[in-house]
Design an enzyme around this catalytic site. Structure first.
Site, PDB file in Angstrom:
ATOM      1  N   GLU A  25       0.844  -1.196   0.000  1.00  0.00           N
ATOM      2  CA  GLU A  25       0.000   0.000   0.000  1.00  0.00           C
ATOM      3  C   GLU A  25       0.879   1.245   0.000  1.00  0.00           C
ATOM      4  O   GLU A  25       2.106   1.179   0.036  1.00  0.00           O
ATOM      5  CB  GLU A  25      -0.898   0.014   1.255  1.00  0.00           C
ATOM      6  CG  GLU A  25      -2.384  -0.224   0.991  1.00  0.00           C
ATOM      7  CD  GLU A  25      -3.093   1.017   0.494  1.00  0.00           C
ATOM      8  OE1 GLU A  25      -2.426   1.979   0.073  1.00  0.00           O
ATOM      9  OE2 GLU A  25      -4.336   1.030   0.524  1.00  0.00           O
ATOM     10  N   ARG A 110      -6.293   1.044  13.640  1.00  0.00           N
ATOM     11  CA  ARG A 110      -4.933   1.258  13.155  1.00  0.00           C
ATOM     12  C   ARG A 110      -4.960   2.326  12.061  1.00  0.00           C
ATOM     13  O   ARG A 110      -6.000   2.562  11.436  1.00  0.00           O
ATOM     14  CB  ARG A 110      -4.334  -0.028  12.591  1.00  0.00           C
ATOM     15  CG  ARG A 110      -5.063  -0.575  11.353  1.00  0.00           C
ATOM     16  CD  ARG A 110      -4.258  -1.684  10.691  1.00  0.00           C
ATOM     17  NE  ARG A 110      -4.920  -2.294   9.553  1.00  0.00           N
ATOM     18  CZ  ARG A 110      -4.931  -1.805   8.318  1.00  0.00           C
ATOM     19  NH1 ARG A 110      -4.337  -0.645   8.064  1.00  0.00           N
ATOM     20  NH2 ARG A 110      -5.554  -2.437   7.336  1.00  0.00           N
ATOM     21  N   ASN A 112      -4.167   3.621   8.304  1.00  0.00           N
ATOM     22  CA  ASN A 112      -4.266   2.876   7.051  1.00  0.00           C
ATOM     23  C   ASN A 112      -3.606   3.542   5.855  1.00  0.00           C
ATOM     24  O   ASN A 112      -2.985   2.869   5.054  1.00  0.00           O
ATOM     25  CB  ASN A 112      -5.732   2.606   6.707  1.00  0.00           C
ATOM     26  CG  ASN A 112      -5.871   1.668   5.537  1.00  0.00           C
ATOM     27  OD1 ASN A 112      -5.353   0.555   5.562  1.00  0.00           O
ATOM     28  ND2 ASN A 112      -6.552   2.099   4.473  1.00  0.00           N
ATOM     29  N   ASN A 158      -8.764   6.003   3.374  1.00  0.00           N
ATOM     30  CA  ASN A 158      -7.906   5.586   2.273  1.00  0.00           C
ATOM     31  C   ASN A 158      -7.383   6.777   1.478  1.00  0.00           C
ATOM     32  O   ASN A 158      -6.891   7.731   2.045  1.00  0.00           O
ATOM     33  CB  ASN A 158      -8.621   4.551   1.389  1.00  0.00           C
ATOM     34  CG  ASN A 158      -7.885   3.232   1.399  1.00  0.00           C
ATOM     35  OD1 ASN A 158      -6.668   3.187   1.230  1.00  0.00           O
ATOM     36  ND2 ASN A 158      -8.609   2.142   1.607  1.00  0.00           N
ATOM     37  N   ASP A 208      -9.891   2.346  -3.366  1.00  0.00           N
ATOM     38  CA  ASP A 208      -8.832   2.185  -2.379  1.00  0.00           C
ATOM     39  C   ASP A 208      -7.923   3.414  -2.418  1.00  0.00           C
ATOM     40  O   ASP A 208      -8.375   4.519  -2.210  1.00  0.00           O
ATOM     41  CB  ASP A 208      -8.073   0.881  -2.655  1.00  0.00           C
ATOM     42  CG  ASP A 208      -7.376   0.324  -1.424  1.00  0.00           C
ATOM     43  OD1 ASP A 208      -6.781   1.120  -0.681  1.00  0.00           O
ATOM     44  OD2 ASP A 208      -7.395  -0.901  -1.210  1.00  0.00           O
TER      45      ASP A 208
END
Length: 307
Positions: A25, A110, A112, A158, A208
């Site tokens: 990512e 958490r 991201n 995101n 995403d």
């Protein structure tokens, strides 16, 4: 969608690094170093890839790492958004220094994804690990290392991007399947007037990570959709898409000497052995030359020392 549907696409991305990451990512381009930084969230690490030589170095953090951005002055320092909040890592000494954890009261959450604006502020958001409830938020680590909450009610925080003059910020909540636009005050680093500009409900996969090109068009990775697509944020219309040989495309960023290469991260998490036969390079990093230039990646600018 299966790989056999690749013929529906006019263009396809090529494999750059067979990293076999669990959840690659957050690609971050460092033009000064000609390196692509990226994280493997569930691999508990971040890496930097020399795109000229193909050499990749990985740094294990022992915890989930949701985002990495470089330091504006020191090539050996990065700033991470981890399970424990914002942290600073010195690659020379492997020293991890905590800065602030805005969600220390939410052990199930958490960080991201994250990105810096042109002033060097670090924007990053949170999500619930199990992705069952809307418990996340979007935060800003300011240049003085203070932290503030900018937006609440987030499912899976995101992609982030800004238009050229930074009057608008674009933001993805994957759980809600939407891309929002905010009015952006670049001087203060404040957002206002949220509105949905792209609805992904009719698309393959979920939105995403995201980046923006020099023409102001958004490039969005499709989690579960085998593609990265280009959108006009003014109209909410999909313009084109590039096929990615991995179902779970996670994010993208422009890089290379001319900012003309789109680097794409993918994931292998949750893919069965049978599915892996069809997408053997899932978890790899891919590249594509779309014929349009990208926008610069910004580093974090700290006006305060942690020492």
């Amino acid at each position: 969608m299966t790989q056999t549907k690749a013929k529906q696409f006019a263009h396809a991305a090529e494999l750059l690094l067979d990293s076999k990451a669990i959840l690659a990512e957050g690609p971050h381009w460092n033009a000064r170093q000609n390196r692509l930084y990226w994280v493997d969230i569930q691999g508990l690490s971040f890496g930097h890839l020399d795109t000229a030589t193909g050499s990749n170095e990985q740094f294990n953090m022992g915890k989930t790492v949701g985002a990495v951005v470089c330091d504006a002055e020191d090539d050996e320092v990065v700033y991470l958004a981890t399970r424990d909040g914002f942290e600073r890592f010195d690659c020379r000494t492997s020293t991890l220094t905590a800065i602030v954890d805005p969600e220390s009261d939410k052990p199930g959450n958490r960080f991201n994804d994250g990105k810096c604006d042109s002033a060097g502020r670090y924007w990053a958001g949170t999500m619930q690990d199990v992705e069952a409830n809307v418990t996340g938020a979007l935060y800003v680590l300011d240049n003085d290392l203070s932290c503030r909450k900018a937006y609440d009610g987030v499912g899976v925080s995101n992609g982030i991007a800004w238009n050229e003059d930074e009057t608008t910020m674009y933001y993805i909540d994957s759980m809600k399947g939407t891309v929002r636009a905010f009015d952006y005050d670049a001087a203060a680093g404040d957002i206002a007037n949220p509105r949905v500009i792209i609805d992904f409900r009719e698309e393959e996969g979920a939105p995403d990570g995201m980046t923006i090109d020099a023409e102001g068009m958004l490039w969005i990775a499709h989690w579960g959709g085998w593609q990265v697509s280009r959108w006009n944020p003014a109209t909410g219309k999909k313009l084109e898409a590039v096929y990615v040989p991995a179902a779970k495309a996670t994010s993208c960023v422009f890089g290379g000497e001319d900012l003309g290469t789109l680097y794409i991260t993918t994931a292998s998490i949750g893919i069965s052995p049978a599915e892996l036969q069809e997408q053997p390079h899932a978890g790899g990093i891919f590249m594509y030359r779309p014929g349009v230039g990208g926008t610069p990646t910004h580093a974090f600018r700290s006006g305060k020392s942690l020492n």
